[in-house]
Design a protein around this motif. Sequence first.
Motif, PDB file in Angstrom:
ATOM      1  N   GLU A  69     -23.259   4.676  62.770  1.00 48.90           N
ATOM      2  CA  GLU A  69     -21.835   4.847  63.084  1.00 48.90           C
ATOM      3  C   GLU A  69     -21.367   6.285  62.872  1.00 48.90           C
ATOM      4  O   GLU A  69     -20.397   6.720  63.510  1.00 48.90           O
ATOM      5  N   LEU A  70     -22.025   7.020  61.975  1.00 51.77           N
ATOM      6  CA  LEU A  70     -21.545   8.357  61.623  1.00 51.77           C
ATOM      7  C   LEU A  70     -21.397   9.296  62.816  1.00 51.77           C
ATOM      8  O   LEU A  70     -20.369   9.984  62.934  1.00 51.77           O
ATOM      9  N   PRO A  71     -22.381   9.388  63.736  1.00 53.29           N
ATOM     10  CA  PRO A  71     -22.185  10.285  64.891  1.00 53.29           C
ATOM     11  C   PRO A  71     -20.992   9.895  65.749  1.00 53.29           C
ATOM     12  O   PRO A  71     -20.306  10.767  66.295  1.00 53.29           O
ATOM     13  N   HIS A  72     -20.738   8.583  65.887  1.00 53.31           N
ATOM     14  CA  HIS A  72     -19.580   8.146  66.672  1.00 53.31           C
ATOM     15  C   HIS A  72     -18.278   8.584  66.000  1.00 53.31           C
ATOM     16  O   HIS A  72     -17.344   9.043  66.670  1.00 53.31           O
ATOM     17  N   VAL A  73     -18.223   8.433  64.688  1.00 55.41           N
ATOM     18  CA  VAL A  73     -17.028   8.847  63.948  1.00 55.41           C
ATOM     19  C   VAL A  73     -16.857  10.357  64.029  1.00 55.41           C
ATOM     20  O   VAL A  73     -15.732  10.869  64.150  1.00 55.41           O
ATOM     21  N   ALA A  74     -17.980  11.095  63.998  1.00 56.80           N
ATOM     22  CA  ALA A  74     -17.918  12.560  64.025  1.00 56.80           C
ATOM     23  C   ALA A  74     -17.305  13.089  65.318  1.00 56.80           C
ATOM     24  O   ALA A  74     -16.669  14.146  65.317  1.00 56.80           O
ATOM     25  N   VAL A  75     -17.485  12.351  66.432  1.00 60.14           N
ATOM     26  CA  VAL A  75     -16.928  12.813  67.708  1.00 60.14           C
ATOM     27  C   VAL A  75     -15.578  12.162  68.000  1.00 60.14           C
ATOM     28  O   VAL A  75     -15.052  12.275  69.106  1.00 60.14           O
ATOM     29  N   GLY A  76     -15.014  11.455  66.998  1.00 60.14           N
ATOM     30  CA  GLY A  76     -13.661  10.946  67.134  1.00 60.14           C
ATOM     31  C   GLY A  76     -13.534   9.545  67.675  1.00 60.14           C
ATOM     32  O   GLY A  76     -12.436   9.132  68.064  1.00 60.14           O
ATOM     33  N   ARG A  77     -14.623   8.786  67.729  1.00 58.71           N
ATOM     34  CA  ARG A  77     -14.546   7.413  68.216  1.00 58.71           C
ATOM     35  C   ARG A  77     -14.220   6.481  67.054  1.00 58.71           C
ATOM     36  O   ARG A  77     -14.913   6.469  66.045  1.00 58.71           O
TER      37      ARG A  77
END
Length: 442
Positions: free
Chosen positions: A132-140
Amino acid sequence: MTRRSDERAPSDVQSEGPEGGALNHRRNVPFWQTSRPLRAMLVSGVGFAALVALVGTASDGVVDPSVALAFCLVIACGELARITLPGNRESAPIALAGAIAYAFLLSVGGDPVQHGVGQVVAVVALGVALGELPHVAVGRTPRVEDAARRVLVALLLAASFRPLAEYLSLTEPSILVTLLMTVLVALAWLVDVAVSAVLRAERLRTRLWVAGRDEARAQFATGVAISSSGVLIALACTVTGLVGLLVFSAPLLVSQVAFRRHAEVRRTYLETVRALSRVTEVGGYVENGHSRRVSRLAHGIACELGLSERELLELEYATLMHDIGQLSLREPIAGGATVLASPREQRRIAELGSAIIRETGVLDNVAELVRRQCEPLAGDGDEGVPPLGSRIIKVANAFDDLVGDSGDAERRTAVLERLRMDTDSEYDPRVVEALAGILNRS
C-alpha cells in the motif's frame, strides 16, 4: 458557457456506482473518519488483530524467516499490482493467493514449516502494508476495508487450518489435505462475500440480499482463480520449494491482466456514454450538470428500491442519455426542462432518444428505459406499467428540472410535495418516497 457550481474536475469526484458511475463529491477528511460503523468495526478489528500478531511475532522471533520473507514480498508485489474491477471493486489476486498459500503451507521442499497463526497474520498484514505504501506515496487514498478483508481471509484460514494440521501431524500433500484445504477456502470465500456484501449495502444503502447476490456473482470467477491458485501454491511448495511460489503465481498474473483489460474496456465504454451525455449540455439544450445530477439521484433511488447491479448499470446509461432526443429539436426547450413541455413533445423526445440509442445495437434495454420515461404511472396503451427504471428516471428528471443546482431547502421541499401530489397519475409513489429519503439524509 460558464461552469456551474455543481461541476468539478475529474479529480474532485469519487465513483460509487455499479461502474463507478454515481459520482459523490469527495470530502476533505481523513479516510479513517467514517459514518459507516460496520466498515469501521471491520477495519479496527482486523487492525487490532494484525497489531497483536506483529508484536507477538517480533517478540517470539520469526520461524523460517526466509520463507516468511519470500511470501511477504510476493504479497506486497501483489498488493502493489492490485486492480479495480467493474462495480468499483478492488482486488489483489496475487496478494490474496499468496496469503492463502502461506496459511496452508505445510512444508517447503520437504522441510516442514512450523509457523503459527500469529505469524501468518503478521506476514500477510506486513505484506499488504508494504504494497500500500507506494499508492499512498503518490496520493491514492487506500481502500482500507478491502485490505482488511484480505487480512481477514488469511486470519480465518490460518486459525482453522494450522491448529488442525498440527494436531493431525499433516506435513505432506494428500487427498485428505487437498480436500480439507478446498473446503476451508470455499468457506472463507463465502465469509468474504458476506462481509463485502454488508459493506456494499452500507455504502450504497441498498438491500443486503441484493448486495449479497451481486457480490457472489461478481466475485465468483476471481474467487475460483485465486482460491485454486492459493491451494496449488501451498501444495507445490512441499515438492518444489519456493520455486513453486513463483511458478504457480504466473498463471494468476495472466488472469489478472485479462481481468484488468476487461475492466478497462467497460470503463472506457462508460466514459464514452458520459461524454455522449455532455452533447446536450454543450449544445445548450439542458443545463450544465443536469445529466449527472439526474444520474446521481436515480442511482440513490434505485439502491433504496433494491435494484440489482446489472439494472443499476443500465439505469446509469439511461439517465446519462435520457435527454439525447432533444438534439432533434429545432428550438431548445426553455431551460432544457422537459417536465414543462407538453406530453406529446415529451414522448417525441423520448422516442427520438431511444432510436438514437438503439443504433448502438447493444443497448436495447437502455433504449426501452429512455423510450418509456415520460409515460404516466399506468403506462400508455397496451404496454402496461412502465419499467421501474423508467419511473425512476421520470421522478429524478422532474425533480432536477424544477430544482436544478439550487441548494435551497425550501425549494426542494416544495418540489417534492408537488411530485407527491401527482403520485396518483404521473409518478410512482414508491419512487417519490425513496427520493424523499435520500433528500432527508443529505
